[in-house]
Design an enzyme around this catalytic site. Structure first.
Site, PDB file in Angstrom:
ATOM      1  N   GLY A   1      -9.722   5.559  -0.838  1.00 32.73           N
ATOM      2  CA  GLY A   1      -9.382   6.887  -0.322  1.00 32.73           C
ATOM      3  C   GLY A   1     -10.387   7.378   0.706  1.00 32.73           C
TER       4      GLY A   1
ATOM      5  N   LYS B   1       3.249   2.273   1.597  1.00 31.18           N
ATOM      6  CA  LYS B   1       3.648   3.672   1.789  1.00 31.18           C
ATOM      7  C   LYS B   1       3.255   4.200   3.162  1.00 31.18           C
ATOM      8  CE  LYS B   1       4.215   6.686  -1.381  1.00 31.18           C
ATOM      9  NZ  LYS B   1       3.833   7.778  -2.303  1.00 31.18           N
TER      10      LYS B   1
ATOM     11  N   ARG C   1     -20.499  -3.913  -8.724  1.00 31.84           N
ATOM     12  CA  ARG C   1     -20.952  -2.623  -8.173  1.00 31.84           C
ATOM     13  C   ARG C   1     -22.401  -2.327  -8.536  1.00 31.84           C
ATOM     14  NH1 ARG C   1     -15.470   1.035  -8.925  1.00 31.84           N
ATOM     15  NH2 ARG C   1     -14.493   0.259  -7.014  1.00 31.84           N
TER      16      ARG C   1
ATOM     17  N   GLY D   1      -7.868  -0.996  -0.717  1.00 37.49           N
ATOM     18  CA  GLY D   1      -8.100  -1.834  -1.887  1.00 37.49           C
ATOM     19  C   GLY D   1      -7.294  -3.118  -1.882  1.00 37.49           C
TER      20      GLY D   1
HETATM   21  P1  ADP Z   1      -4.188  -0.860   0.765  1.00 32.54           P
HETATM   22  O1  ADP Z   1      -4.541  -0.781  -0.695  1.00 32.54           O
HETATM   23  O2  ADP Z   1      -4.838  -2.021   1.458  1.00 32.54           O
HETATM   24  O3  ADP Z   1      -4.440   0.460   1.480  1.00 32.54           O
HETATM   25  P2  ADP Z   1      -1.407  -0.302   0.262  1.00 32.54           P
HETATM   26  O4  ADP Z   1      -1.782   0.161  -1.101  1.00 32.54           O
HETATM   27  O5  ADP Z   1      -0.935   0.696   1.234  1.00 32.54           O
HETATM   28  O6  ADP Z   1      -2.615  -1.164   0.890  1.00 32.54           O
HETATM   29  O7  ADP Z   1      -0.236  -1.381   0.161  1.00 32.54           O
HETATM   30  C1  ADP Z   1      -0.336  -2.549  -0.620  1.00 32.54           C
HETATM   31  C2  ADP Z   1       0.985  -2.916  -1.230  1.00 32.54           C
HETATM   32  O8  ADP Z   1       2.002  -3.022  -0.258  1.00 32.54           O
HETATM   33  C3  ADP Z   1       0.922  -4.268  -1.908  1.00 32.54           C
HETATM   34  O9  ADP Z   1       1.099  -4.086  -3.309  1.00 32.54           O
HETATM   35  C4  ADP Z   1       2.080  -5.052  -1.296  1.00 32.54           C
HETATM   36  O10 ADP Z   1       2.822  -5.805  -2.239  1.00 32.54           O
HETATM   37  C5  ADP Z   1       2.943  -3.954  -0.723  1.00 32.54           C
HETATM   38  N1  ADP Z   1       3.816  -4.436   0.347  1.00 32.54           N
HETATM   39  C6  ADP Z   1       3.439  -5.033   1.495  1.00 32.54           C
HETATM   40  N2  ADP Z   1       4.524  -5.383   2.223  1.00 32.54           N
HETATM   41  C7  ADP Z   1       5.612  -4.990   1.528  1.00 32.54           C
HETATM   42  C8  ADP Z   1       7.028  -5.076   1.755  1.00 32.54           C
HETATM   43  N3  ADP Z   1       7.505  -5.635   2.849  1.00 32.54           N
HETATM   44  N4  ADP Z   1       7.848  -4.551   0.824  1.00 32.54           N
HETATM   45  C9  ADP Z   1       7.339  -3.991  -0.302  1.00 32.54           C
HETATM   46  N5  ADP Z   1       6.021  -3.871  -0.569  1.00 32.54           N
HETATM   47  C10 ADP Z   1       5.165  -4.375   0.326  1.00 32.54           C
HETATM   48 MG    MG Z   2      -3.482   0.110  -2.359  1.00 35.27          MG
END
Ligand code: ADP
Ligand code: MG
Length: 404
Positions: A384, A208, A42, A361
């Site tokens: 975020g 989520k 960073r 992330g």
């Molecule tokens: P980002 O950080 O890119 O916005 P998220 O935080 O929403 O993504 O989601 C990432 C998480 O989702 C990862 O830790 C991954 O393991 C989990 N994940 C993806 N597919 C599944 C699944 N089918 N069941 C449970 N967890 C999942």
């Molecule tokens: Mg995430």
């Protein structure tokens, strides 16, 4: 991009308050240790902005938060190791202050010459920072003639160093503009929100869905198709009437998922096959099944090959692709194939001039893990902040800046 950047203003002989993102990992949480910066990515990322300002005759007053201190007593979050690393990287002395604002800062700033660099203490050592306290904002604004925002990951919060100080520098007639890092984020994500090229395909995944319902809704307004994989897909599959066994499902979000499917059924593309396992673990036996045949005692942890092919078809001809959220539990190699295959497809698209923007992330981590980060058009640094921007929200640290 509407927002002014540092190349739009004259900074010669000016003092610039630059909000940077120096929230870096440290070697220890013990204030008595010799704490060092363990990953300076960073700090390096800020150098183009800082060097541009220095080359154009400015003096720099830098500020950032670091970690989550509760007060100035949390000395392990002092900016000293950051000042030391920045000085090495930029090849100039960096005067590190022991307070954010106050007499020592005022005196040091009064003595500054063009080319000088001051780094203020951790902004979160001031309890007013996260409350956007007007007195703190004014004291920060009093230090400088120009405000530069280059900490994209913090612009969704109205804090003294992100919004208050910028507003007050503007109030006294000074410019408030974006640095190069901010500029890149606004170019990539701002375009996706306000003026996307078509066809525009959004890909959503991750764990989520409740956090991202607003995002899906807003994407449906601007994108032509939304491909949904990852854990998020299970809630949609269940909303469609599929049995999803032990898969991660957000029951509370099913009505929302139903509503979105009804509103835009032909524009939401869901998995046709998934990789299932009896438990959430790295070495659980994996099996490929159709979404019509997910066993009661199994959970979907990745998307299958047929789904990848369908997604690939949907992506052909796209001009812009936004990807947020992994297609499976990519942290476990056995369930990383869907995510890796998608990353490869997207990397290949950029060879044909398609813009591919990664937000989130974990998605960024997955792309890096696959060794394809350099291939993407843009990987957003603000978790975020990038989601809120794509949701169509007005972000306080952006709206406060000058427009062209
Ligand atoms: P980002 O950080 O890119 O916005 P998220 O935080 O929403 O993504 O989601 C990432 C998480 O989702 C990862 O830790 C991954 O393991 C989990 N994940 C993806 N597919 C599944 C699944 N089918 N069941 C449970 N967890 C999942
Ligand atoms: Mg995430």
């Amino acid at each position: 991009m509407r927002t002014k950047t540092i190349t739009d203003i004259d900074v010669a002989g000016k003092k610039a308050l630059v909000r940077v993102d120096f929230n870096v990992p440290l070697s220890s949480k013990n204030p008595n240790d010799n704490i060092t910066v363990t990953d300076d990515t960073r700090i390096r990322a800020a150098l183009p902005t800082l060097n541009y300002l220095l080359d154009h005759g400015a003096a720099l007053i830098l500020c950032s938060h670091l970690g989550r201190p509760t007060s100035a007593a949390d000395k392990q979050y002092a900016m000293n190791p950051v000042a030391a690393r920045l000085s090495e990287l930029i090849g100039r002395p960096v005067q590190k202050m022991d307070e954010v604002v106050g007499d020592s800062v005022t005196a040091a700033v009064a003595a500054m010459q063009p080319g000088d660099i001051i780094l203020l203490e951790n902004t979160r050592f001031e309890p007013g920072e996260t409350k956007n306290n007007p007195e703190l904002s004014q004291k920060l604004a009093d230090l400088a003639d120009v405000y530069v925002e280059d900490a994209f990951g913090s612009v969704h919060r109205a804090h003294s160093s992100t919004e208050g100080a910028a507003r007050m520098i503007r109030a006294k007639g000074g410019p408030a503009v974006a640095g190069f890092l901010m500029g890149k984020e606004l170019d990539a994500l701002g375009t996706a929100v306000s003026d996307p090229p078509h066809p525009y395909v959004a890909i959503m995944g991750g764990a989520k869905i409740s956090d991202k319902i607003k995002l899906i809704e807003n994407l449906l307004k601007v994108a032509d198709k939304i491909l949904i994989g990852g854990g998020m897909a299970n809630t949609f599959l269940k909303a469609q009437g599929h049995q999803v066994g032990k898969s991660l499902v957000e029951e509370d979000a099913i009505p929302e998922a139903k509503r979105l499917l009804k509103q835009a059924a032909n524009r939401i593309v869901l998995p046709t096959d998934v990789i299932v396992a009896p438990e959430f673990s790295a070495d659980a036996p994996a099996e490929l099944v159709s979404v019509w045949g997910i066993p009661q005692d199994q959970m979907a942890l990745d998307i299958g090959q047929d789904t990848i092919e369908r997604f690939n078809e949907e992506l052909q001809g796209a001009q812009l692709v936004i990807w947020n959220g992994p297609m499976g539990v990519f942290e476990f190699d056995r369930f990383a194939e869907g995510t890796n295959a998608l990353a490869k497809l997207l990397a290949a698209l950029t060879n044909h001039g398609v813009q591919v923007v990664i937000g989130g992330g974990d998605s960024a981590a997955a792309v890096r893990k696959a060794g394809l980060a350099d291939k993407m058009t843009h990987i957003s640094t603000g978790g975020g902040a990038s989601l809120e921007l794509l949701e169509g929200k007005d972000l306080p640290g952006i709206s406060v800046l000058d427009n062209k």
